[in-house]
Design a protein around this motif. Structure first.
Motif, PDB file in Angstrom:
ATOM      1  N   VAL A  56      39.767  67.639  75.563  1.00 44.22           N
ATOM      2  CA  VAL A  56      41.020  67.424  76.289  1.00 44.22           C
ATOM      3  C   VAL A  56      42.027  68.457  75.815  1.00 44.22           C
ATOM      4  O   VAL A  56      41.897  69.027  74.732  1.00 44.22           O
ATOM      5  N   TRP A  57      43.027  68.703  76.650  1.00 43.49           N
ATOM      6  CA  TRP A  57      44.085  69.655  76.299  1.00 43.49           C
ATOM      7  C   TRP A  57      45.181  68.960  75.504  1.00 43.49           C
ATOM      8  O   TRP A  57      45.476  67.787  75.718  1.00 43.49           O
ATOM      9  N   GLU A  58      45.781  69.742  74.651  1.00 47.03           N
ATOM     10  CA  GLU A  58      46.932  69.286  73.868  1.00 47.03           C
ATOM     11  C   GLU A  58      47.989  68.637  74.769  1.00 47.03           C
ATOM     12  O   GLU A  58      48.508  67.559  74.468  1.00 47.03           O
ATOM     13  N   VAL A  61      47.177  65.137  75.893  1.00 44.76           N
ATOM     14  CA  VAL A  61      47.376  64.138  74.840  1.00 44.76           C
ATOM     15  C   VAL A  61      48.858  63.836  74.664  1.00 44.76           C
ATOM     16  O   VAL A  61      49.265  62.682  74.521  1.00 44.76           O
ATOM     17  N   LEU A  62      49.673  64.910  74.701  1.00 51.20           N
ATOM     18  CA  LEU A  62      51.111  64.707  74.530  1.00 51.20           C
ATOM     19  C   LEU A  62      51.697  63.908  75.695  1.00 51.20           C
ATOM     20  O   LEU A  62      52.566  63.071  75.504  1.00 51.20           O
ATOM     21  N   ASN A  64      49.999  61.797  77.781  1.00 47.51           N
ATOM     22  CA  ASN A  64      49.489  60.428  77.913  1.00 47.51           C
ATOM     23  C   ASN A  64      48.422  60.124  76.862  1.00 47.51           C
ATOM     24  O   ASN A  64      47.224  60.099  77.171  1.00 47.51           O
ATOM     25  N   PRO A  65      48.841  59.901  75.634  1.00 50.73           N
ATOM     26  CA  PRO A  65      47.867  59.666  74.568  1.00 50.73           C
ATOM     27  C   PRO A  65      46.987  58.440  74.820  1.00 50.73           C
ATOM     28  O   PRO A  65      45.807  58.438  74.472  1.00 50.73           O
ATOM     29  N   ASN A  66      47.543  57.414  75.441  1.00 50.62           N
ATOM     30  CA  ASN A  66      46.741  56.204  75.692  1.00 50.62           C
ATOM     31  C   ASN A  66      45.601  56.475  76.666  1.00 50.62           C
ATOM     32  O   ASN A  66      44.490  55.982  76.500  1.00 50.62           O
ATOM     33  N   LEU A  67      45.885  57.277  77.687  1.00 52.58           N
ATOM     34  CA  LEU A  67      44.855  57.612  78.659  1.00 52.58           C
ATOM     35  C   LEU A  67      43.738  58.411  77.992  1.00 52.58           C
ATOM     36  O   LEU A  67      42.552  58.184  78.243  1.00 52.58           O
ATOM     37  N   MET A  68      44.129  59.357  77.136  1.00 52.22           N
ATOM     38  CA  MET A  68      43.117  60.168  76.459  1.00 52.22           C
ATOM     39  C   MET A  68      42.285  59.313  75.507  1.00 52.22           C
ATOM     40  O   MET A  68      41.075  59.482  75.417  1.00 52.22           O
ATOM     41  N   ALA A  69      42.913  58.371  74.833  1.00 50.07           N
ATOM     42  CA  ALA A  69      42.169  57.465  73.952  1.00 50.07           C
ATOM     43  C   ALA A  69      41.205  56.614  74.775  1.00 50.07           C
ATOM     44  O   ALA A  69      40.056  56.392  74.376  1.00 50.07           O
TER      45      ALA A  69
END
Ligand SMILES: [Zn+2]
Length: 79
Positions: A56-58, A61-62, A64-69
């Motif tokens: 994933v791109w930085e 994550v910045l 939508n951290p919840n979506l990436m998790a």
């Protein structure tokens, strides 16, 4: 899971879109090309060792951290 920094890994949204300029332009071009090759090698090596690779791109994550998790928990089919 790899979180690729937008600058160093040339994110489509935030990566450099114009050629490098200045006295170190060639060095920058080579550095960024090596980074891309290294990313590919890392992905392949991890997969060969049986890991499921999620990249994933930085900025993702910045934003939508919840979506990436959640993507990590759900697996690669949703990436
Ligand atoms: Zn980005």
């Amino acid at each position: 899971m790899f979180v690729d920094g937008c600058f160093w890994h040339n994110c489509p949204e935030h990566g450099r879109r114009t050629p490098w300029t200045g006295p170190n332009a060639q060095l920058w071009e080579e550095k960024m090309r090596r980074n891309a090759e290294s990313d590919l090698r890392s992905t392949r090596l991890a997969e060969e060792l049986g890991w499921i690779v999620v990249r994933v791109w930085e900025c993702q994550v910045l934003r939508n951290p919840n979506l990436m998790a959640a993507r990590v928990l759900e697996g690669p089919s949703n990436c």
